[in-house]
Design a protein around this motif. Structure first.
Motif, PDB file in Angstrom:
ATOM      1  N   PHE A  66       8.587  11.040   9.796  1.00 12.21           N
ATOM      2  CA  PHE A  66       7.260  11.580  10.078  1.00 12.21           C
ATOM      3  C   PHE A  66       6.213  10.979   9.142  1.00 12.21           C
ATOM      4  O   PHE A  66       5.136  10.560   9.576  1.00 12.21           O
ATOM      5  N   ARG A  67       6.502  10.929   7.869  1.00 16.34           N
ATOM      6  CA  ARG A  67       5.543  10.388   6.898  1.00 16.34           C
ATOM      7  C   ARG A  67       5.257   8.916   7.168  1.00 16.34           C
ATOM      8  O   ARG A  67       4.112   8.468   7.121  1.00 16.34           O
ATOM      9  N   ASN A  68       6.300   8.149   7.458  1.00 18.99           N
ATOM     10  CA  ASN A  68       6.117   6.721   7.694  1.00 18.99           C
ATOM     11  C   ASN A  68       5.325   6.437   8.958  1.00 18.99           C
ATOM     12  O   ASN A  68       4.600   5.438   9.035  1.00 18.99           O
ATOM     13  N   PHE A  69       5.469   7.314   9.955  1.00 20.17           N
ATOM     14  CA  PHE A  69       4.798   7.083  11.231  1.00 20.17           C
ATOM     15  C   PHE A  69       3.343   7.547  11.217  1.00 20.17           C
ATOM     16  O   PHE A  69       2.488   6.939  11.853  1.00 20.17           O
ATOM     17  N   THR A  70       3.057   8.635  10.506  1.00 17.01           N
ATOM     18  CA  THR A  70       1.723   9.235  10.586  1.00 17.01           C
ATOM     19  C   THR A  70       0.827   8.939   9.390  1.00 17.01           C
ATOM     20  O   THR A  70      -0.380   9.099   9.476  1.00 17.01           O
ATOM     21  N   PHE A  71       1.389   8.554   8.241  1.00 13.46           N
ATOM     22  CA  PHE A  71       0.609   8.378   7.012  1.00 13.46           C
ATOM     23  C   PHE A  71      -0.272   9.612   6.774  1.00 13.46           C
ATOM     24  O   PHE A  71      -1.498   9.521   6.696  1.00 13.46           O
ATOM     25  N   PRO A  72       0.321  10.800   6.645  1.00 10.81           N
ATOM     26  CA  PRO A  72      -0.483  12.026   6.673  1.00 10.81           C
ATOM     27  C   PRO A  72      -1.340  12.207   5.421  1.00 10.81           C
ATOM     28  O   PRO A  72      -0.864  12.052   4.291  1.00 10.81           O
ATOM     29  N   ALA A  73      -2.616  12.525   5.649  1.00 15.85           N
ATOM     30  CA  ALA A  73      -3.505  12.941   4.565  1.00 15.85           C
ATOM     31  C   ALA A  73      -3.610  14.457   4.557  1.00 15.85           C
ATOM     32  O   ALA A  73      -3.602  15.080   3.500  1.00 15.85           O
ATOM     33  N   SER A  74      -3.704  15.063   5.751  1.00 14.55           N
ATOM     34  CA  SER A  74      -3.761  16.514   5.898  1.00 14.55           C
ATOM     35  C   SER A  74      -3.034  16.898   7.183  1.00 14.55           C
ATOM     36  O   SER A  74      -3.062  16.149   8.165  1.00 14.55           O
ATOM     37  N   VAL A  75      -2.408  18.073   7.155  1.00 18.03           N
ATOM     38  CA  VAL A  75      -1.717  18.597   8.332  1.00 18.03           C
ATOM     39  C   VAL A  75      -2.194  20.029   8.558  1.00 18.03           C
ATOM     40  O   VAL A  75      -2.165  20.846   7.633  1.00 18.03           O
ATOM     41  N   ILE A 170      -2.679  16.184  12.739  1.00 14.43           N
ATOM     42  CA  ILE A 170      -2.580  15.434  11.496  1.00 14.43           C
ATOM     43  C   ILE A 170      -3.790  14.531  11.335  1.00 14.43           C
ATOM     44  O   ILE A 170      -4.172  13.817  12.282  1.00 14.43           O
ATOM     45  N   GLN A 171      -4.385  14.568  10.152  1.00 17.26           N
ATOM     46  CA  GLN A 171      -5.364  13.553   9.781  1.00 17.26           C
ATOM     47  C   GLN A 171      -4.624  12.476   9.024  1.00 17.26           C
ATOM     48  O   GLN A 171      -3.989  12.740   7.997  1.00 17.26           O
ATOM     49  N   SER A 172      -4.693  11.258   9.514  1.00 17.55           N
ATOM     50  CA  SER A 172      -3.954  10.155   8.918  1.00 17.55           C
ATOM     51  C   SER A 172      -4.813   9.428   7.882  1.00 17.55           C
ATOM     52  O   SER A 172      -6.034   9.356   8.007  1.00 17.55           O
ATOM     53  N   ARG A 173      -4.142   8.881   6.873  1.00 19.91           N
ATOM     54  CA  ARG A 173      -4.851   8.029   5.914  1.00 19.91           C
ATOM     55  C   ARG A 173      -5.302   6.730   6.568  1.00 19.91           C
ATOM     56  O   ARG A 173      -6.203   6.059   6.069  1.00 19.91           O
ATOM     57  N   ILE A 174      -4.649   6.369   7.682  1.00 21.65           N
ATOM     58  CA  ILE A 174      -5.021   5.168   8.428  1.00 21.65           C
ATOM     59  C   ILE A 174      -5.663   5.637   9.722  1.00 21.65           C
ATOM     60  O   ILE A 174      -4.977   5.958  10.694  1.00 21.65           O
ATOM     61  N   LYS A 175      -6.981   5.690   9.741  1.00 17.63           N
ATOM     62  CA  LYS A 175      -7.706   6.276  10.865  1.00 17.63           C
ATOM     63  C   LYS A 175      -7.518   5.488  12.150  1.00 17.63           C
ATOM     64  O   LYS A 175      -7.329   6.065  13.227  1.00 17.63           O
ATOM     65  N   ASP A 176      -7.581   4.170  12.067  1.00 14.69           N
ATOM     66  CA  ASP A 176      -7.538   3.319  13.251  1.00 14.69           C
ATOM     67  C   ASP A 176      -6.109   3.191  13.760  1.00 14.69           C
ATOM     68  O   ASP A 176      -5.199   2.810  13.015  1.00 14.69           O
ATOM     69  N   LYS A 219      -8.751   8.752   1.857  1.00 16.03           N
ATOM     70  CA  LYS A 219      -8.345  10.088   1.436  1.00 16.03           C
ATOM     71  C   LYS A 219      -6.934  10.096   0.838  1.00 16.03           C
ATOM     72  O   LYS A 219      -5.971  10.516   1.472  1.00 16.03           O
ATOM     73  N   PRO A 220      -6.793   9.644  -0.406  1.00 13.93           N
ATOM     74  CA  PRO A 220      -5.472   9.631  -1.061  1.00 13.93           C
ATOM     75  C   PRO A 220      -4.830  11.023  -1.068  1.00 13.93           C
ATOM     76  O   PRO A 220      -5.530  12.024  -1.085  1.00 13.93           O
TER      77      PRO A 220
END
Length: 220
Positions: A66-75, A170-176, A219-220
């Protein structure tokens, strides 16, 4: 860009089912009264909501896939939702921004975690439209479907039994999404082939990965 991820073990699924069986649910339109496409029920109990959200959130953040696929900043706190016969959620795209208790979350990625055994209900498939292709999901309990929030999707009518799921955003650290997919693929290649590469080339690949993460990330 979507993925099926095994998130919850049998014990966690059973606990979430117990919470749902003993807690009150209300019309899902309580969170959006003008959404005529929404025909479902959602958990409406603060204590039960926190317990269930904590279980799902802990499992999501513990999942390397999940972390590798989404690069989560916030859930967003996961929410239990229920569909009984005749209920559905018509075709829609999820809201771009969600107001949460601790601020605003940009919904880059949507996530549905299945909690009902698909043998116990009929209909109720999650239908996602990607380009010209429709995909239908009725997954085993504990399985999450993770997909872009701006894709058209729906829950098809339930015709028998009960469909119980947890949903979150999920808000991702990688928006695009294009950048996110490229970085995910690079990370997968590094994980799968890194040990077979010379140390010099593997170090160069890692440098590219981290440069792109710094350049595209937020957003680190």
């Amino acid at each position: 860009m979507f993925r099926e991820i095994e998130i919850l073990d049998a014990a966690a699924v059973a606990e979430l089912q117990r919470i749902a069986a003993s807690a009150p649910f209300v019309d899902g339109r309580i969170s959006n009264p003008h959404n005529n496409a929404k025909q479902n029920l959602q958990l409406h109990d603060a204590a039960a909501g926190k317990r269930s959200a904590d279980i799902v959130l802990k499992a999501l953040t513990a999942s390397e896939d999940f972390r590798n696929f989404t690069f989560p900043a916030s859930v967003a706190p996961p929410l239990l939702t229920r569909y009984t016969p005749g209920m559905r959620y018509g075709a829609h795209a999820d809201a771009a921004y969600l107001q949460l208790a601790n601020g605003v979350l940009r919904s880059d990625i949507s996530c549905t975690v299945f909690l009902s055994d698909p043998a116990t209900y009929e209909g109720g498939a999650l239908r996602i439209t990607l380009g010209t292709r429709d995909m239908h999901f009725r997954c085993a309990p504990g399985t999450a479907i993770v997909y872009p929030s701006d894709t058209l999707h729906e829950v098809e009518p339930v015709t028998k039994g009960e469909r119980l799921v947890a949903i979150t955003f999920i808000q991702s650290r990688i928006k695009d999404i294009f950048q996110r997919q490229l970085l995910y693929e690079l990370n997968e290649i590094a994980a799968l082939e890194g040990l077979g590469m010379s140390q010099e080339n593997f170090s160069r690949l890692q440098l590219v990965q981290q440069k792109l993460y710094r350049h595209w990330g937020e957003k680190p």
